[in-house]
Design a protein around this motif. Sequence first.
Motif, PDB file in Angstrom:
ATOM      1  N   ALA A  26       0.824  -1.212   0.000  1.00  0.00           N
ATOM      2  CA  ALA A  26       0.000   0.000   0.000  1.00  0.00           C
ATOM      3  C   ALA A  26       0.860   1.265   0.000  1.00  0.00           C
ATOM      4  N   PHE A  27       2.082   1.172   0.570  1.00  0.00           N
ATOM      5  CA  PHE A  27       2.977   2.323   0.664  1.00  0.00           C
ATOM      6  C   PHE A  27       4.341   1.977   0.073  1.00  0.00           C
ATOM      7  N   SER A  28       5.177   2.992  -0.078  1.00  0.00           N
ATOM      8  CA  SER A  28       6.539   2.775  -0.560  1.00  0.00           C
ATOM      9  C   SER A  28       7.220   1.723   0.305  1.00  0.00           C
ATOM     10  N   TYR A  29       7.895   0.776  -0.370  1.00  0.00           N
ATOM     11  CA  TYR A  29       8.526  -0.314   0.366  1.00  0.00           C
ATOM     12  C   TYR A  29       9.584  -0.947  -0.518  1.00  0.00           C
ATOM     13  N   GLY A  30      10.775  -1.193   0.069  1.00  0.00           N
ATOM     14  CA  GLY A  30      11.838  -1.830  -0.705  1.00  0.00           C
ATOM     15  C   GLY A  30      12.220  -0.994  -1.917  1.00  0.00           C
ATOM     16  N   ARG A  31      12.196  -1.635  -3.085  1.00  0.00           N
ATOM     17  CA  ARG A  31      12.592  -0.932  -4.309  1.00  0.00           C
ATOM     18  C   ARG A  31      11.504  -0.002  -4.836  1.00  0.00           C
ATOM     19  N   HIS A  32      10.312  -0.056  -4.243  1.00  0.00           N
ATOM     20  CA  HIS A  32       9.211   0.801  -4.686  1.00  0.00           C
ATOM     21  C   HIS A  32       9.220   2.094  -3.865  1.00  0.00           C
ATOM     22  N   TYR A  33       9.256   3.225  -4.551  1.00  0.00           N
ATOM     23  CA  TYR A  33       9.270   4.498  -3.829  1.00  0.00           C
ATOM     24  C   TYR A  33       8.434   5.542  -4.544  1.00  0.00           C
ATOM     25  N   ASP A  34       7.550   6.154  -3.786  1.00  0.00           N
ATOM     26  CA  ASP A  34       6.764   7.293  -4.239  1.00  0.00           C
ATOM     27  C   ASP A  34       6.718   8.265  -3.076  1.00  0.00           C
ATOM     28  N   PRO A  35       7.266   9.478  -3.223  1.00  0.00           N
ATOM     29  CA  PRO A  35       7.306  10.419  -2.100  1.00  0.00           C
ATOM     30  C   PRO A  35       5.928  10.793  -1.571  1.00  0.00           C
ATOM     31  N   GLU A  36       4.882  10.573  -2.373  1.00  0.00           N
ATOM     32  CA  GLU A  36       3.523  10.866  -1.941  1.00  0.00           C
ATOM     33  C   GLU A  36       2.893   9.692  -1.190  1.00  0.00           C
ATOM     34  N   ARG A  37       3.610   8.567  -1.112  1.00  0.00           N
ATOM     35  CA  ARG A  37       3.049   7.359  -0.486  1.00  0.00           C
ATOM     36  C   ARG A  37       4.089   6.707   0.420  1.00  0.00           C
ATOM     37  N   VAL A  38       4.464   7.421   1.478  1.00  0.00           N
ATOM     38  CA  VAL A  38       5.458   6.892   2.416  1.00  0.00           C
ATOM     39  C   VAL A  38       4.830   6.529   3.760  1.00  0.00           C
ATOM     40  N   GLY A  39       3.515   6.590   3.844  1.00  0.00           N
ATOM     41  CA  GLY A  39       2.828   6.240   5.078  1.00  0.00           C
ATOM     42  C   GLY A  39       1.668   7.171   5.323  1.00  0.00           C
ATOM     43  N   PHE A  40       0.911   6.860   6.362  1.00  0.00           N
ATOM     44  CA  PHE A  40      -0.208   7.702   6.774  1.00  0.00           C
ATOM     45  C   PHE A  40      -0.313   7.617   8.283  1.00  0.00           C
ATOM     46  N   PRO A  42       0.996   7.131  11.848  1.00  0.00           N
ATOM     47  CA  PRO A  42       2.142   6.328  12.262  1.00  0.00           C
ATOM     48  C   PRO A  42       2.335   5.064  11.427  1.00  0.00           C
ATOM     49  N   VAL A  43       1.393   4.764  10.521  1.00  0.00           N
ATOM     50  CA  VAL A  43       1.471   3.548   9.710  1.00  0.00           C
ATOM     51  C   VAL A  43       2.388   3.789   8.516  1.00  0.00           C
ATOM     52  N   VAL A  44       3.421   2.958   8.369  1.00  0.00           N
ATOM     53  CA  VAL A  44       4.386   3.148   7.284  1.00  0.00           C
ATOM     54  C   VAL A  44       4.378   1.996   6.284  1.00  0.00           C
ATOM     55  N   ALA A  45       3.665   0.909   6.582  1.00  0.00           N
ATOM     56  CA  ALA A  45       3.603  -0.207   5.633  1.00  0.00           C
ATOM     57  C   ALA A  45       2.336  -1.011   5.868  1.00  0.00           C
ATOM     58  N   ILE A  46       1.683  -1.377   4.769  1.00  0.00           N
ATOM     59  CA  ILE A  46       0.628  -2.389   4.780  1.00  0.00           C
ATOM     60  C   ILE A  46       0.924  -3.295   3.595  1.00  0.00           C
ATOM     61  N   ASN A  47       1.419  -4.483   3.888  1.00  0.00           N
ATOM     62  CA  ASN A  47       1.816  -5.428   2.841  1.00  0.00           C
ATOM     63  C   ASN A  47       0.919  -6.656   2.885  1.00  0.00           C
TER      64      ASN A  47
END
Length: 223
Positions: A26-40, A42-47
């Motif tokens: 759901a958010f930037s993770y590993g090799r995937h990066y979008d500065p507009e999607r780095v979390g919401f 305190p949540v930084v990852a939903i995999n």
Amino acid sequence: MPEPRVVRRAADRFHTLADGTETFHAFSYGRHYDPERVGFGPVVAINEERLAPGAGYDEHHHSDAEIVTWVLEGVLAHEDSTGERGEVRAGVAQRLSAGAGVTHAERNGSATEPLRFVQMMLRSRNGEAPEYASAVVPDGPGLHDTVPVHADARLVVARPRGDDVLTVAAEYGALVHVTRGPVTIDGESLGEGDELQITGAADLRIRGRDAEVLVWFFVGPQR
């Protein structure tokens, strides 16, 4: 000013495919990066993880994160450097607070059946020794508390049924992730894997015939 409500569709998630493993981010993770999607909040990852029989992730390191796992189908074999070792199945919320540093390994515990689970990570307030915790979440409809975290949030499992409406109050914002749909939240239709981001106070009215959503309620104002 951020929009008060933002819908992120499952089809727009990042995608990682490897040998025996498939992940939707759901958010930037590993090799995937979008500065507009780095979390919401305190949540930084939903995999959302999908593991073939016997497949998984060998021992790896985390720190400064709360790692919360919710199994959707199958059995997850887990072991970590706190000494915890065992199997996690649907209906159990698992939390690994990485603290100053922890290693863990995760695999599909079945040699014949697939495994699917959601793993979420949050910025942690625990800077000391790592901790493990789990909680059995009641089956059936309603709002169910899960496992506590060292973060400015709490996780609730919401299961609407039939024509009943679940009304939940989010004082400081919330993040909703649909694990079984379809659902409608205040008239907005959401399917499996969709996400709703709520900024500020809101009363959420959730409807669904046989649905399940994970709701992170934020504790205190979010920056």
